[in-house]
Design a protein around this motif. Sequence first.
Motif, PDB file in Angstrom:
ATOM      1  N   ARG A  56      -9.524  -3.737  -9.307  1.00 44.54           N
ATOM      2  CA  ARG A  56     -10.976  -3.861  -9.289  1.00 44.54           C
ATOM      3  C   ARG A  56     -11.384  -4.946  -8.298  1.00 44.54           C
ATOM      4  NH1 ARG A  56     -12.545  -4.857 -15.465  1.00 44.54           N
ATOM      5  NH2 ARG A  56     -10.706  -6.198 -15.405  1.00 44.54           N
ATOM      6  N   HIS A  57     -12.657  -5.012  -7.981  1.00 44.77           N
ATOM      7  CA  HIS A  57     -13.142  -6.075  -7.112  1.00 44.77           C
ATOM      8  C   HIS A  57     -14.342  -6.756  -7.748  1.00 44.77           C
ATOM      9  CE1 HIS A  57     -15.322  -2.367  -5.899  1.00 44.77           C
ATOM     10  NE2 HIS A  57     -16.361  -3.180  -5.815  1.00 44.77           N
ATOM     11  N   ALA A  58     -14.546  -7.994  -7.357  1.00 43.11           N
ATOM     12  CA  ALA A  58     -15.643  -8.773  -7.928  1.00 43.11           C
ATOM     13  C   ALA A  58     -16.983  -8.199  -7.489  1.00 43.11           C
ATOM     14  CB  ALA A  58     -15.526 -10.227  -7.496  1.00 43.11           C
ATOM     15  N   ALA A  59     -17.904  -8.112  -8.458  1.00 41.72           N
ATOM     16  CA  ALA A  59     -19.221  -7.556  -8.162  1.00 41.72           C
ATOM     17  C   ALA A  59     -20.345  -8.530  -8.491  1.00 41.72           C
ATOM     18  CB  ALA A  59     -19.426  -6.263  -8.948  1.00 41.72           C
TER      19      ALA A  59
ATOM     20  N   GLU B 130     -16.808  -7.765 -12.795  1.00 42.11           N
ATOM     21  CA  GLU B 130     -15.979  -6.829 -12.046  1.00 42.11           C
ATOM     22  C   GLU B 130     -16.733  -5.545 -11.717  1.00 42.11           C
ATOM     23  OE1 GLU B 130     -13.036  -7.789 -10.974  1.00 42.11           O
ATOM     24  OE2 GLU B 130     -13.268  -9.683 -12.030  1.00 42.11           O
ATOM     25  N   SER B 131     -16.204  -4.799 -10.785  1.00 38.91           N
ATOM     26  CA  SER B 131     -16.870  -3.589 -10.302  1.00 38.91           C
ATOM     27  C   SER B 131     -16.969  -2.496 -11.355  1.00 38.91           C
ATOM     28  CB  SER B 131     -16.130  -3.051  -9.070  1.00 38.91           C
ATOM     29  OG  SER B 131     -14.741  -2.902  -9.344  1.00 38.91           O
TER      30      SER B 131
ATOM     31  N   SER C 251      -2.285 -14.479 -17.100  1.00 38.50           N
ATOM     32  CA  SER C 251      -3.034 -15.289 -16.140  1.00 38.50           C
ATOM     33  C   SER C 251      -3.127 -14.633 -14.773  1.00 38.50           C
ATOM     34  CB  SER C 251      -2.389 -16.672 -16.006  1.00 38.50           C
ATOM     35  OG  SER C 251      -1.025 -16.557 -15.597  1.00 38.50           O
ATOM     36  N   ASP C 252      -2.206 -13.741 -14.461  1.00 38.87           N
ATOM     37  CA  ASP C 252      -2.229 -13.075 -13.154  1.00 38.87           C
ATOM     38  C   ASP C 252      -3.157 -11.862 -13.146  1.00 38.87           C
ATOM     39  OD1 ASP C 252      -0.386 -14.886 -12.066  1.00 38.87           O
ATOM     40  OD2 ASP C 252       1.307 -13.723 -12.839  1.00 38.87           O
ATOM     41  N   THR C 253      -3.060 -11.031 -14.172  1.00 42.31           N
ATOM     42  CA  THR C 253      -3.867  -9.812 -14.207  1.00 42.31           C
ATOM     43  C   THR C 253      -5.224 -10.019 -14.861  1.00 42.31           C
ATOM     44  OG1 THR C 253      -2.975  -9.095 -16.353  1.00 42.31           O
ATOM     45  CG2 THR C 253      -1.751  -8.452 -14.374  1.00 42.31           C
ATOM     46  N   ARG C 254      -5.356 -11.099 -15.647  1.00 41.10           N
ATOM     47  CA  ARG C 254      -6.564 -11.373 -16.421  1.00 41.10           C
ATOM     48  C   ARG C 254      -6.813 -10.306 -17.478  1.00 41.10           C
ATOM     49  NH1 ARG C 254      -7.440 -16.122 -16.906  1.00 41.10           N
ATOM     50  NH2 ARG C 254      -9.569 -15.643 -17.608  1.00 41.10           N
ATOM     51  N   LEU C 255      -5.751  -9.666 -17.908  1.00 41.59           N
ATOM     52  CA  LEU C 255      -5.854  -8.664 -18.960  1.00 41.59           C
ATOM     53  C   LEU C 255      -5.057  -9.132 -20.181  1.00 41.59           C
ATOM     54  CD1 LEU C 255      -5.322  -5.287 -17.038  1.00 41.59           C
ATOM     55  CD2 LEU C 255      -7.479  -6.230 -17.871  1.00 41.59           C
TER      56      LEU C 255
ATOM     57  N   VAL D 152     -16.907   7.819  -8.576  1.00 46.55           N
ATOM     58  CA  VAL D 152     -17.408   6.476  -8.903  1.00 46.55           C
ATOM     59  C   VAL D 152     -16.325   5.662  -9.601  1.00 46.55           C
ATOM     60  CG1 VAL D 152     -19.105   5.192 -10.256  1.00 46.55           C
ATOM     61  CG2 VAL D 152     -19.784   7.278  -9.053  1.00 46.55           C
ATOM     62  N   ALA D 153     -15.637   6.293 -10.546  1.00 46.35           N
ATOM     63  CA  ALA D 153     -14.582   5.592 -11.277  1.00 46.35           C
ATOM     64  C   ALA D 153     -13.492   5.116 -10.334  1.00 46.35           C
ATOM     65  CB  ALA D 153     -13.991   6.504 -12.345  1.00 46.35           C
ATOM     66  N   ARG D 154     -13.087   5.978  -9.392  1.00 42.48           N
ATOM     67  CA  ARG D 154     -12.031   5.625  -8.439  1.00 42.48           C
ATOM     68  C   ARG D 154     -12.490   4.519  -7.496  1.00 42.48           C
ATOM     69  NH1 ARG D 154      -7.421   8.478  -6.831  1.00 42.48           N
ATOM     70  NH2 ARG D 154      -6.117   7.046  -5.650  1.00 42.48           N
ATOM     71  N   ARG D 155     -13.771   4.553  -7.112  1.00 41.59           N
ATOM     72  CA  ARG D 155     -14.297   3.510  -6.223  1.00 41.59           C
ATOM     73  C   ARG D 155     -14.347   2.151  -6.930  1.00 41.59           C
ATOM     74  NH1 ARG D 155     -18.549   5.964  -4.855  1.00 41.59           N
ATOM     75  NH2 ARG D 155     -20.080   5.003  -6.242  1.00 41.59           N
ATOM     76  N   ASN D 156     -14.648   2.172  -8.218  1.00 40.82           N
ATOM     77  CA  ASN D 156     -14.760   0.921  -8.968  1.00 40.82           C
ATOM     78  C   ASN D 156     -13.408   0.363  -9.391  1.00 40.82           C
ATOM     79  OD1 ASN D 156     -17.556   0.941  -8.811  1.00 40.82           O
ATOM     80  ND2 ASN D 156     -17.802   2.032 -10.757  1.00 40.82           N
ATOM     81  N   CYS D 157     -12.422   1.245  -9.573  1.00 43.65           N
ATOM     82  CA  CYS D 157     -11.092   0.794 -10.004  1.00 43.65           C
ATOM     83  C   CYS D 157     -10.061   1.827  -9.577  1.00 43.65           C
ATOM     84  CB  CYS D 157     -11.050   0.610 -11.519  1.00 43.65           C
ATOM     85  SG  CYS D 157      -9.433   0.124 -12.164  1.00 43.65           S
TER      86      CYS D 157
END
Length: 288
Positions: free
Chosen positions: A113-116, A136-137, A161-165, A212-217
């Motif tokens: 994902r990317h920051a939004a 997130e996006s 801490s790396d994935t934030r999940l 849209v889903a693929r573009r966001n993640c």
Amino acid sequence: MNSILISVIILGSVGALAALALYAVSRRFAVSEDPRIVEVEDILPGANCGACGFNGCHDFAVKCVDRGGVDGMNCPGAGSDGMKRIAAVFGAESVDVVRNVAVLRCAGICESRHAAAIYHGPLSCAIVSAVSSGTESCAYGCLGCGDCIGACRFGAIKLNSDTRLPEIDENLCTGCGVCVGNCPRKLLQLRPYGPKGRRVWVSCSSLASGAVARRNCSAACVGCGKCARTCPFGAIVVEHNLAVIDAAKCRLCRKCVAVCPTGAIHTANFPVISPSSQSDSSHTASLL
């Protein structure tokens, strides 16, 4: 001086009489508790999580005694072994308990994902979800504040801490479901532990259209339906652009995993086998 002494004597006498009266009343109206309640409660984890459907461990123990057994009862925290011990208290040899574990229905790591947006405020998933769509996006993905971690009474969830999940330790997870109720986006789901701990699930919750889903993640389910068409057991359906796997119908063949274009279908505890062997359903079935 005498008046003070007399007052002390009077107050002391009244206190003593009141204490005797309370003692007499408590003895007269005392209700003896079935000793099996204490036995059952000692076996329970004491988390008072409410996953059993009752008001804590003591209430669960009382209900077991009232029913004279554990039929229709289940404490996820006690697990299969604990429920067998409780059943033994009532003279039963065993009890059938389906073990569940929590899985995360989001695979949106930082690279996917990317920051939004930028959020300034309390680090709480519930608050972030209430005031915004997150940073997130993907508006359906994990918010990463860790409400589930704080909710887990068994220390089974940690934040990577790396994935934030959040990551669930299946050895500590009791399947109590408290984390499920504490996630505002309902990203945590209870799934059957499965034979040898093997299970298959869709690690995505996006209801957006495929593009849209693929573009966001990049790890999102795009609702293409390949998995549903490939599944020989009819265990997968696509609803609102999202694939859903029915654990009761799934036979763990993993054919759906091989055809998923984004890797949104995740598995647990399967042996690593070669692609040729994976395509051979008979060989896969022999591993289960």
